[in-house]
Design a protein around this motif. Structure first.
Motif, PDB file in Angstrom:
ATOM      1  N   PHE A   1      18.051 110.865  24.886  1.00 38.29           N
ATOM      2  CA  PHE A   1      17.012 110.105  25.583  1.00 38.29           C
ATOM      3  C   PHE A   1      17.666 108.901  26.246  1.00 38.29           C
ATOM      4  O   PHE A   1      18.412 108.158  25.606  1.00 38.29           O
ATOM      5  CB  PHE A   1      15.934 109.632  24.609  1.00 38.29           C
ATOM      6  CG  PHE A   1      14.915 108.718  25.217  1.00 38.29           C
ATOM      7  CD1 PHE A   1      13.788 109.218  25.866  1.00 38.29           C
ATOM      8  CD2 PHE A   1      15.076 107.334  25.148  1.00 38.29           C
ATOM      9  CE1 PHE A   1      12.853 108.373  26.428  1.00 38.29           C
ATOM     10  CE2 PHE A   1      14.143 106.482  25.715  1.00 38.29           C
ATOM     11  CZ  PHE A   1      13.029 107.002  26.356  1.00 38.29           C
ATOM     12  N   LYS A   2      17.368 108.712  27.542  1.00 36.74           N
ATOM     13  CA  LYS A   2      17.877 107.550  28.265  1.00 36.74           C
ATOM     14  C   LYS A   2      16.702 106.700  28.719  1.00 36.74           C
ATOM     15  O   LYS A   2      15.771 107.185  29.365  1.00 36.74           O
ATOM     16  CB  LYS A   2      18.706 107.977  29.485  1.00 36.74           C
ATOM     17  CG  LYS A   2      19.345 106.797  30.222  1.00 36.74           C
ATOM     18  CD  LYS A   2      20.244 107.264  31.356  1.00 36.74           C
ATOM     19  CE  LYS A   2      20.927 106.072  32.038  1.00 36.74           C
ATOM     20  NZ  LYS A   2      21.827 106.513  33.131  1.00 36.74           N
TER      21      LYS A   2
ATOM     22  N   GLU B   1      12.531  97.397  29.832  1.00 38.15           N
ATOM     23  CA  GLU B   1      12.275  96.834  28.507  1.00 38.15           C
ATOM     24  C   GLU B   1      12.710  97.827  27.442  1.00 38.15           C
ATOM     25  O   GLU B   1      12.882  99.025  27.714  1.00 38.15           O
ATOM     26  CB  GLU B   1      10.786  96.508  28.338  1.00 38.15           C
ATOM     27  CG  GLU B   1      10.271  95.449  29.300  1.00 38.15           C
ATOM     28  CD  GLU B   1       8.791  95.165  29.092  1.00 38.15           C
ATOM     29  OE1 GLU B   1       8.158  95.910  28.298  1.00 38.15           O
ATOM     30  OE2 GLU B   1       8.277  94.213  29.702  1.00 38.15           O
ATOM     31  N   ASP B   2      12.871  97.321  26.207  1.00 31.98           N
ATOM     32  CA  ASP B   2      13.224  98.196  25.088  1.00 31.98           C
ATOM     33  C   ASP B   2      12.124  99.220  24.844  1.00 31.98           C
ATOM     34  O   ASP B   2      10.933  98.939  25.042  1.00 31.98           O
ATOM     35  CB  ASP B   2      13.424  97.379  23.812  1.00 31.98           C
ATOM     36  CG  ASP B   2      14.678  96.522  23.873  1.00 31.98           C
ATOM     37  OD1 ASP B   2      15.464  96.695  24.819  1.00 31.98           O
ATOM     38  OD2 ASP B   2      14.850  95.669  22.978  1.00 31.98           O
ATOM     39  N   VAL B   3      12.523 100.397  24.404  1.00 31.62           N
ATOM     40  CA  VAL B   3      11.587 101.464  24.063  1.00 31.62           C
ATOM     41  C   VAL B   3      11.827 101.861  22.610  1.00 31.62           C
ATOM     42  O   VAL B   3      12.970 102.026  22.190  1.00 31.62           O
ATOM     43  CB  VAL B   3      11.761 102.687  24.976  1.00 31.62           C
ATOM     44  CG1 VAL B   3      10.913 103.863  24.487  1.00 31.62           C
ATOM     45  CG2 VAL B   3      11.395 102.339  26.409  1.00 31.62           C
ATOM     46  N   THR B   4      10.729 102.009  21.839  1.00 32.56           N
ATOM     47  CA  THR B   4      10.835 102.421  20.443  1.00 32.56           C
ATOM     48  C   THR B   4      10.549 103.915  20.330  1.00 32.56           C
ATOM     49  O   THR B   4       9.501 104.385  20.773  1.00 32.56           O
ATOM     50  CB  THR B   4       9.843 101.648  19.552  1.00 32.56           C
ATOM     51  OG1 THR B   4      10.123 100.246  19.656  1.00 32.56           O
ATOM     52  CG2 THR B   4       9.971 102.078  18.097  1.00 32.56           C
TER      53      THR B   4
ATOM     54  N   TYR C   1      13.867 106.706  14.121  1.00 30.89           N
ATOM     55  CA  TYR C   1      13.256 105.418  14.429  1.00 30.89           C
ATOM     56  C   TYR C   1      14.345 104.586  15.095  1.00 30.89           C
ATOM     57  O   TYR C   1      15.316 104.190  14.452  1.00 30.89           O
ATOM     58  CB  TYR C   1      12.732 104.698  13.195  1.00 30.89           C
ATOM     59  CG  TYR C   1      11.984 103.431  13.568  1.00 30.89           C
ATOM     60  CD1 TYR C   1      10.626 103.463  13.857  1.00 30.89           C
ATOM     61  CD2 TYR C   1      12.655 102.211  13.670  1.00 30.89           C
ATOM     62  CE1 TYR C   1       9.944 102.320  14.230  1.00 30.89           C
ATOM     63  CE2 TYR C   1      11.984 101.054  14.044  1.00 30.89           C
ATOM     64  CZ  TYR C   1      10.628 101.114  14.319  1.00 30.89           C
ATOM     65  OH  TYR C   1       9.960  99.989  14.697  1.00 30.89           O
ATOM     66  N   ALA C   2      14.192 104.370  16.398  1.00 29.75           N
ATOM     67  CA  ALA C   2      15.268 103.682  17.128  1.00 29.75           C
ATOM     68  C   ALA C   2      14.701 102.819  18.240  1.00 29.75           C
ATOM     69  O   ALA C   2      13.708 103.175  18.885  1.00 29.75           O
ATOM     70  CB  ALA C   2      16.235 104.711  17.716  1.00 29.75           C
ATOM     71  N   GLU C   3      15.335 101.677  18.448  1.00 31.91           N
ATOM     72  CA  GLU C   3      15.043 100.807  19.585  1.00 31.91           C
ATOM     73  C   GLU C   3      16.095 101.093  20.660  1.00 31.91           C
ATOM     74  O   GLU C   3      17.287 100.910  20.425  1.00 31.91           O
ATOM     75  CB  GLU C   3      15.107  99.336  19.168  1.00 31.91           C
ATOM     76  CG  GLU C   3      14.020  98.903  18.210  1.00 31.91           C
ATOM     77  CD  GLU C   3      12.696  98.649  18.906  1.00 31.91           C
ATOM     78  OE1 GLU C   3      12.689  98.602  20.164  1.00 31.91           O
ATOM     79  OE2 GLU C   3      11.680  98.512  18.219  1.00 31.91           O
TER      80      GLU C   3
ATOM     81  N   GLU D   1      20.139 102.391  28.124  1.00 31.62           N
ATOM     82  CA  GLU D   1      20.899 102.951  27.000  1.00 31.62           C
ATOM     83  C   GLU D   1      20.612 104.439  26.839  1.00 31.62           C
ATOM     84  O   GLU D   1      19.486 104.901  27.004  1.00 31.62           O
ATOM     85  CB  GLU D   1      20.545 102.214  25.709  1.00 31.62           C
ATOM     86  CG  GLU D   1      21.273 102.740  24.477  1.00 31.62           C
ATOM     87  CD  GLU D   1      20.848 102.058  23.198  1.00 31.62           C
ATOM     88  OE1 GLU D   1      21.314 102.473  22.120  1.00 31.62           O
ATOM     89  OE2 GLU D   1      20.039 101.107  23.277  1.00 31.62           O
ATOM     90  N   LEU D   2      21.638 105.211  26.474  1.00 32.99           N
ATOM     91  CA  LEU D   2      21.512 106.642  26.203  1.00 32.99           C
ATOM     92  C   LEU D   2      21.614 106.871  24.699  1.00 32.99           C
ATOM     93  O   LEU D   2      22.621 106.525  24.077  1.00 32.99           O
ATOM     94  CB  LEU D   2      22.605 107.429  26.929  1.00 32.99           C
ATOM     95  CG  LEU D   2      22.635 108.942  26.654  1.00 32.99           C
ATOM     96  CD1 LEU D   2      21.374 109.605  27.203  1.00 32.99           C
ATOM     97  CD2 LEU D   2      23.896 109.568  27.254  1.00 32.99           C
ATOM     98  N   LEU D   3      20.568 107.456  24.130  1.00 30.23           N
ATOM     99  CA  LEU D   3      20.552 107.775  22.696  1.00 30.23           C
ATOM    100  C   LEU D   3      20.751 109.275  22.526  1.00 30.23           C
ATOM    101  O   LEU D   3      20.016 110.078  23.098  1.00 30.23           O
ATOM    102  CB  LEU D   3      19.220 107.362  22.074  1.00 30.23           C
ATOM    103  CG  LEU D   3      18.999 107.806  20.630  1.00 30.23           C
ATOM    104  CD1 LEU D   3      19.899 107.008  19.686  1.00 30.23           C
ATOM    105  CD2 LEU D   3      17.536 107.641  20.222  1.00 30.23           C
TER     106      LEU D   3
END
Length: 209
Positions: free
Chosen positions: A140-141, A146-149, A175-177, A182-184
């Motif tokens: 997920f990018k 803004e930050d995404v939860t 559960y991640a901010e 950012e690429l998760l």
């Protein structure tokens, strides 16, 4: 006769003594008794107040119990009337993609499910796997400013070949901010039926082979 006279003399002496200093002692005793009586009256009043408050609490508890009982009865009735299985979802009409396809949303987010497969990895001790232990790898990018939860099934769900929704396990629970840009890349695990599987987010589904 002499013994009686001696006793009378002692009694007279005692009465005379009482008319002196012992009168003050008796007065102090009487004052102490009055104080104790007043304290006892106050305690009785406080005790009566506590008894009354206890009665009110019991009445209030009965009202709460009645409300809870009514709520549970209504809730059980609604469950009995409902024919929906919480783990069954109509996934017809979803836009489907192959594993590895990257989807870009209007928000700017980019989502990609890279793999879905039954794994021989060990689940967490708290997880009881009744069917297949399925791993879903995805990325997920964050395309917003803004930050995404990302949290649990709010971001991704899994369905088996019968359209039954799989149960997400606690292993690697998501559960991640995610910061802007950012690429998760991560994995989540499910207790699922037989494949092929569909990993679903919103109205988008990635289908396994």
């Amino acid at each position: 006769m002499k013994n009686k006279l001696v006793l009378l003399s002692l009694s007279s002496f005692f009465l005379i003594a009482c008319n002196g200093e012992d009168k003050e002692t008796i007065s102090n005793y009487e004052s102490t008794i009055d104080t104790l009586q007043n304290d006892n009256d106050k305690l009785n009043q406080e005790n009566k107040k506590l008894v009354d408050e206890n009665k009110e609490l019991k009445m209030h508890n009965k009202e709460i119990e009645s409300y809870v009982e009514e709520f549970l009865t209504d809730w059980e009735s609604s469950i009995e009337e409902s024919t929906d299985d919480p783990y069954i979802n109509d996934i017809d009409g979803l836009e489907t993609f192959s594993l590895g396809d990257t989807i870009r949303f209007d928000t700017g987010h980019e989502f990609k499910v890279t793999d879905i497969y039954v794994t021989d990895e060990a689940p967490n001790p708290s997880d009881i796997i009744n069917r297949n232990f399925v791993r879903v790898d995805f990325s997920f990018k964050n395309g917003e400013s803004e930050d995404v939860t990302l949290a649990g099934e709010n971001i991704l769900s899994l369905y088996d070949s019968n359209g039954e929704k799989a149960k997400m396990t606690s292993k690697n629970f998501l559960y991640a901010e995610v910061s802007p840009g950012e690429l998760l890349e991560t994995s989540i695990y499910f207790d699922a039926g037989q494949g092929p599987y569909q990993a679903v987010t919103g109205d988008i589904a990635w289908v396994s082979e």
